[in-house]
Design an enzyme around this catalytic site. Structure first.
Site, PDB file in Angstrom:
ATOM      1  N   GLU A 244      -5.485  -6.380  -2.528  1.00 38.61           N
ATOM      2  CA  GLU A 244      -5.843  -6.504  -0.948  1.00 38.61           C
ATOM      3  C   GLU A 244      -6.871  -5.452  -0.660  1.00 38.61           C
ATOM      4  O   GLU A 244      -6.521  -4.151  -0.924  1.00 38.61           O
ATOM      5  CB  GLU A 244      -4.660  -6.408  -0.034  1.00 38.61           C
ATOM      6  CG  GLU A 244      -4.039  -7.762   0.142  1.00 38.61           C
ATOM      7  CD  GLU A 244      -3.020  -7.780   1.032  1.00 38.61           C
ATOM      8  OE1 GLU A 244      -1.958  -8.523   0.815  1.00 38.61           O
ATOM      9  OE2 GLU A 244      -2.943  -6.814   1.995  1.00 38.61           O
TER      10      GLU A 244
ATOM     11  N   CYS B  18      -9.843   0.484   3.908  1.00 38.84           N
ATOM     12  CA  CYS B  18      -8.447   0.735   3.365  1.00 38.84           C
ATOM     13  C   CYS B  18      -8.634   0.096   1.888  1.00 38.84           C
ATOM     14  O   CYS B  18      -8.594  -0.987   1.617  1.00 38.84           O
ATOM     15  CB  CYS B  18      -7.297   0.157   4.232  1.00 38.84           C
ATOM     16  SG  CYS B  18      -5.757   0.794   3.403  1.00 38.84           S
TER      17      CYS B  18
ATOM     18  N   CYS C  79       3.619  -1.675  -6.649  1.00 43.02           N
ATOM     19  CA  CYS C  79       3.869  -0.182  -6.424  1.00 43.02           C
ATOM     20  C   CYS C  79       5.184  -0.011  -6.842  1.00 43.02           C
ATOM     21  O   CYS C  79       6.160  -0.688  -6.579  1.00 43.02           O
ATOM     22  CB  CYS C  79       3.589   0.103  -4.938  1.00 43.02           C
ATOM     23  SG  CYS C  79       4.125   1.872  -4.569  1.00 43.02           S
TER      24      CYS C  79
ATOM     25  N   CYS D  99       9.318   1.646  -1.157  1.00 42.61           N
ATOM     26  CA  CYS D  99       9.812   1.802   0.339  1.00 42.61           C
ATOM     27  C   CYS D  99      10.538   0.484   0.761  1.00 42.61           C
ATOM     28  O   CYS D  99       9.858  -0.654   0.462  1.00 42.61           O
ATOM     29  CB  CYS D  99       8.708   2.213   1.120  1.00 42.61           C
ATOM     30  SG  CYS D  99       7.886   3.583   0.367  1.00 42.61           S
TER      31      CYS D  99
ATOM     32  N   CYS E 221       8.495  -2.204   2.875  1.00 41.31           N
ATOM     33  CA  CYS E 221       7.172  -2.481   2.657  1.00 41.31           C
ATOM     34  C   CYS E 221       6.786  -3.981   1.597  1.00 41.31           C
ATOM     35  O   CYS E 221       7.574  -4.006   0.622  1.00 41.31           O
ATOM     36  CB  CYS E 221       6.733  -1.374   1.661  1.00 41.31           C
ATOM     37  SG  CYS E 221       5.034  -1.621   1.022  1.00 41.31           S
TER      38      CYS E 221
ATOM     39  N   CYS F 186       0.479  -4.540   5.372  1.00 40.67           N
ATOM     40  CA  CYS F 186       0.061  -4.246   4.003  1.00 40.67           C
ATOM     41  C   CYS F 186       0.763  -5.110   2.855  1.00 40.67           C
ATOM     42  O   CYS F 186       1.868  -4.732   2.810  1.00 40.67           O
ATOM     43  CB  CYS F 186      -0.137  -2.969   4.013  1.00 40.67           C
ATOM     44  SG  CYS F 186      -0.333  -2.293   2.178  1.00 40.67           S
TER      45      CYS F 186
HETATM   46  S1  SF4 Z   1       4.895   1.955   1.329  1.00 47.09           S
HETATM   47 FE1  SF4 Z   1       4.578   0.167   0.033  1.00 47.09          FE
HETATM   48  S2  SF4 Z   1       2.665   0.842  -1.136  1.00 47.09           S
HETATM   49 FE2  SF4 Z   1       3.218   2.601   0.321  1.00 47.09          FE
HETATM   50  S3  SF4 Z   1       4.093   4.010  -1.478  1.00 47.09           S
HETATM   51 FE3  SF4 Z   1       5.836   2.737  -0.115  1.00 47.09          FE
HETATM   52  S4  SF4 Z   1       6.148   0.911  -1.494  1.00 47.09           S
HETATM   53 FE4  SF4 Z   1       4.061   1.901  -2.249  1.00 47.09          FE
END
Ligand code: SF4
Length: 356
Positions: free
Chosen positions: A92, A105, A112, A116, A119, A341
């Site tokens: 994206e 962005c 990833c 987190c 997320c 996101c």
């Molecule tokens: S917020 Fe999401 S994309 Fe950003 S570092 Fe944490 S897990 Fe990865």
């Protein structure tokens, strides 16, 4: 083997490539101009190059490695793009229209691994790093979006805050930064570029020495280790004390301001005592730090989290202000499209797996 995107070469690498192929150095300048000033999408359109040089380029490179799959346009002018990579993975990119310019962005990894817990992007673990060419191409395709519509707009600001941890793809990130910052190309000023990390301490130290005047943002999201570890796995490896040591070193070396991102999660990190702890954490560096309070965009897979009440956000903000901390409540973009996101990508992947 897939041909690489020529966007992945820095100017110096392009010069070296031509010399290696017994061509004159000025060819690199010509090609650079075609790519980033005239912004053509085929080598055959580079009309001041000989047929042999065009064939040499075509044999070794492609220009654009991305295919646009979905484009969502929000009422506030935000545009969300879903791009397919040559290996069919999807990423994206988001365009935000700000008062000060056009900000894009970009994504740096497919998925990833930072994990987190709030997320949408982290739901899909890292498949691979993006190449520098794939990161540059995101900017080029957004710029083409303007060019094709005859809009006299330029991508002027970049935030490296999309899917992925940019410092976990450090070399490609640095090549990307050098390419977009090149004054004879896209010429996006370093001070208009912000790289955001979840807090990879050794890379923060390395970034302090990179020689570019690029801005740094750190996803802090909590003022103490207990809360931070519960929402950001990375805090186990790099707890707040270690992170703050690296921050101090960065500030001392660069004298440039750091932005701390703080996503507001109801009853998790949004209590007044959290605000006080955050103010205490930053008390000896108030001049060089800034806090961005970010309203949370709920993700259906993470239903343990919800958006903080407006009154709680304001209370939090007041505590920071009373303590002299520079802060702002971030404006929201694209609320009528898939705002979180990674949401657009994860929806598309689910849809594709259902039809398989
Ligand atoms: S917020 Fe999401 S994309 Fe950003 S570092 Fe944490 S897990 Fe990865």
């Amino acid at each position: 083997m897939e041909k690489a995107s020529i966007y992945g070469l820095t100017k110096e690498e392009l010069i070296a490539w031509f010399i290696e192929h017994d061509e004159r150095k000025f060819r690199a300048t010509q090609v650079w101009e075609w790519l980033y000033i005239k912004r053509v999408m085929a080598f055959s359109e580079m009309t001041n190059l000989s047929k042999d040089v065009i064939s040499l380029l075509e044999e070794n490179f492609i220009i654009n490695p991305l295919r646009q799959v979905i484009i969502q346009e929000a009422k506030d002018g935000t545009v969300k793009y879903l791009f397919e990579l040559p290996d069919k993975n999807m990423i994206e990119t988001v365009l935000m229209r700000q008062e000060y310019g056009m900000s894009v962005c970009v994504t740096t990894q497919v998925g990833c691994n930072i994990g987190c817990t709030f997320c949408a992007s982290g739901l899909l673990t890292k498949q691979r790093d993006l190449t520098a060419g794939e990161i540059v191409a995101q900017i080029m395709l957004v710029q083409h979006y303007f060019d094709e519509r005859g809009q006299d707009e330029r991508v002027s600001h970049i935030v490296v805050m999309g899917i992925g941890e940019p410092f976990d793809n450090y070399d490609n990130l640095m090549n990307f930064l050098h390419t977009i910052n090149d004054p004879k190309g896209l010429a996006i000023g370093a001070r208009h570029i912000t790289v955001s990390t979840s807090g990879l301490v050794p890379k923060i130290r390395e970034f302090a020495n990179n020689g570019l005047q690029v801005n740094l943002a750190i996803s802090l999201h909590a003022p103490n280790n207990d809360v931070r570890t519960s929402i950001m796995r990375i805090n186990r490896s790099f707890p707040i004390e270690k992170l703050m040591d690296a921050v101090d070193e960065y500030l001392e070396k660069t004298n440039r301001r750091i932005t701390f991102e703080y996503i507001m999660l109801s009853n998790v990190n949004d209590r007044p005592e959290h605000a006080q702890q955050l103010a205490d954490l930053l008390k000896d560096k108030k001049k060089l730090t800034f806090v961005n309070l970010i309203p949370y965009n709920p993700v259906s897979e993470h239903d343990q989290y919800s958006r903080s009440e407006k009154a709680d956000v304001l209370k939090f903000y007041d505590v920071l202000k009373k303590n002299g901390v520079n802060c702002v409540i971030r404006k929201e973009y694209g609320t009528d499209i898939d705002a979180a996101c990674g949401q657009l990508r994860s929806k598309q992947i689910k849809k594709a797996s259902k039809t398989r």
